[in-house]
Design an enzyme around this catalytic site. Structure first.
Site, PDB file in Angstrom:
ATOM      1  N   ASP A 328       0.841  -1.203   0.000  1.00 33.44           N
ATOM      2  CA  ASP A 328       0.000   0.000   0.000  1.00 33.44           C
ATOM      3  C   ASP A 328       0.877   1.256   0.000  1.00 33.44           C
ATOM      4  OD1 ASP A 328      -2.385   1.356  -0.148  1.00 33.44           O
ATOM      5  OD2 ASP A 328      -2.754   1.345   2.005  1.00 33.44           O
ATOM      6  N   ASN A 333       0.929   7.640   2.657  1.00 36.27           N
ATOM      7  CA  ASN A 333       1.567   6.781   3.658  1.00 36.27           C
ATOM      8  C   ASN A 333       3.055   7.080   3.832  1.00 36.27           C
ATOM      9  OD1 ASN A 333      -0.819   5.506   4.220  1.00 36.27           O
ATOM     10  ND2 ASN A 333      -0.440   3.757   2.874  1.00 36.27           N
TER      11      ASN A 333
END
Length: 467
Positions: A328, A333
């Protein structure tokens, strides 16, 4: 070969924020909010997994492991910190009661007053121990996906078997009764949980809220980010439970300056609390969207982009050497901070991360964020998570250079049109920015439609752009 095209029209107006929700689901979201219901990739029904209420029990775990002297810490997931970031999909864990002869002095509970929220159990931080190798899937099957044939759920919400040693500290019995003080999650600001005073809300996700907190026991009032997840939500979702346990087990082995670290975990009446290392520079997403990659003249600062990307690629390469794939990787992130004036980054959010078998690396669980997924995931093929991570790095680098995502469905476009763009691996560079051919070459080497043609991360620094 990847098709690199010059855009005949204007650049897209804005960078789109995307989020992954849970395991095996991908969702698209625009920066200004959702438009219509989230689209998802259909998954097979989750397996039926039995678990208890999550309340720590006065029993001593007996699970065995082939790894003696595990790290004396519960590593935690890593959220992003911007207020409207929806990707806080990682969850912490209920700490079982494991007897301990004596608790460290720092575990002295705060005085009971109208601002102190009772702590049921906690796992304080411990000094990092020397790095040990990552266990393989035979030794610790829960490091894989729920859908794996070898996956072994160990029942209740608890610390993974690897962590079962007498380090989990339960507070004094007088703090165990929730009747001492009920709390309203909307009025947490100003309250104290263990030694942490809640200052303000940092962000809200689909399953959690993240608060900025300061330690009342440290002279410098050290800041931390406390991620709070409702226990009832964890108990209702077996995939969420397995994601939490896998993330905890994986992160305890990932001690790297480019990866967010755990400080402590706590359980209170309604929530599990993850105390995370606080990174004060925000997300790479916002830095890119606010044109942070441009110099004073308004041109792309390739020196800055190059330095940040090399930090990121180095951290991901090191992670892959530990047989861990992230699955991901995206702008949201990646968290930024400054160290003596130098811009640095840390990789966060390991809820979809897992261990792979390097001899049989192909995975089948479809997960990630739509705009970052590789063609082989779109096709529903088995995939090597190291190579899909490499593709995602190409998406990130393009965005850092161009200011927008290379694959993004236009307003009103269908999800199939987005996936068609990804399958074509065709990116359009902006006409209003000068981007060097060497920089474009790096993007091209990462965004190869055929997985086996993508550059190995170990070879990235040798490309001309980095010389």
């Amino acid at each position: 070969m990847t098709k690199l095209m010059q855009d005949a029209g204007p650049s897209p107006k804005s960078l789109q924020r995307v989020s992954s929700v849970g395991l095996g689901i991908v969702e698209r979201q625009k920066r200004q909010g959702l438009k219509g219901p989230p689209k998802s990739i259909t998954l097979p029904p989750p397996p039926i997994i039995r678990f208890d209420s999550g309340t720590p029990k006065d029993t001593n775990p007996t699970a065995s492991t082939a790894f003696p002297n595990p790290r004396r810490i519960l590593p935690l997931p890593s959220p992003s910190y911007v207020g409207d970031q929806p990707a806080f999909t990682k969850h912490d864990i209920v700490s079982p009661f494991i007897p301990c002869e004596s608790a460290p002095p720092s575990l002295t509970p705060p005085p009971l007053d109208d601002t102190a929220i009772p702590v049921i159990s906690l796992s304080p931080s411990f000094p990092a121990q020397p790095l040990r190798r990552m266990p393989n899937l035979t030794e610790l099957p829960m490091l894989g996906d729920v859908d794996d044939d070898h996956f072994d759920d160990h029942g209740s919400l608890s610390v993974p078997p690897l962590m079962a040693e007498p380090v989990m500290m339960r507070e004094q019995q007088s703090l165990l009764s929730p009747a001492i003080q009920h709390y309203d999650e909307t009025t947490l600001t100003g309250k104290t949980i263990w030694k942490f005073r809640i200052n303000r809300l940092l962000g809200v996700g689909a399953f959690s809220k993240v608060y900025l907190a300061t330690s009342e026991e440290e002279p410098d009032k050290k800041k931390s980010a406390i991620k709070m997840i409702g226990k009832s939500k964890m108990l209702k979702d077996p995939r969420m439970k397995s994601s939490v346990e896998r993330e905890v087990a994986v992160l305890q082995f990932l001690q790297h300056p480019g990866i967010i670290q755990l400080e402590a975990t706590m359980e209170i009446e309604q929530h599990m609390c993850l105390v995370l290392e606080y990174v004060d520079g925000g997300e790479l997403f916002d830095f890119v969207q606010q044109q942070g990659m441009l110099d004073l003249a308004g041109n792309v600062d390739e020196i800055m982009v190059k330095d940040l990307f090399l930090q990121l690629a180095t951290a991901v390469q090191w992670m892959h050497e530990q047989n861990v794939v992230h699955r991901d990787l995206k702008l949201e992130n990646i968290l930024l901070y400054r160290d003596n004036g130098t811009l640095k980054l840390k990789l966060s959010d390991f809820g979809l991360a897992r261990v792979i078998d390097p001899d049989q690396p192909l995975l089948t669980t479809r997960c990630g964020s739509e705009e970052y997924v590789a063609p082989e995931i779109v096709q529903g093929l088995g995939y090597d998570g190291r190579l899909t991570d490499t593709w995602a790095l190409g998406v990130i680098l393009f965005s850092m250079l161009a200011g927008y995502l290379p694959f993004s469905a236009r307003t009103g476009a269908s999800l199939s049109q987005l996936f068609y763009q990804i399958m074509q691996a065709c990116v359009r560079w902006p006409k209003d920015q000068v981007i060097s051919d060497h920089a474009k070459q790096v993007v091209e080497s990462l965004l190869q439609r055929q997985p086996d043609k993508r550059i190995a991360l170990v070879d990235v620094p040798s490309l001309p752009w980095f010389q």
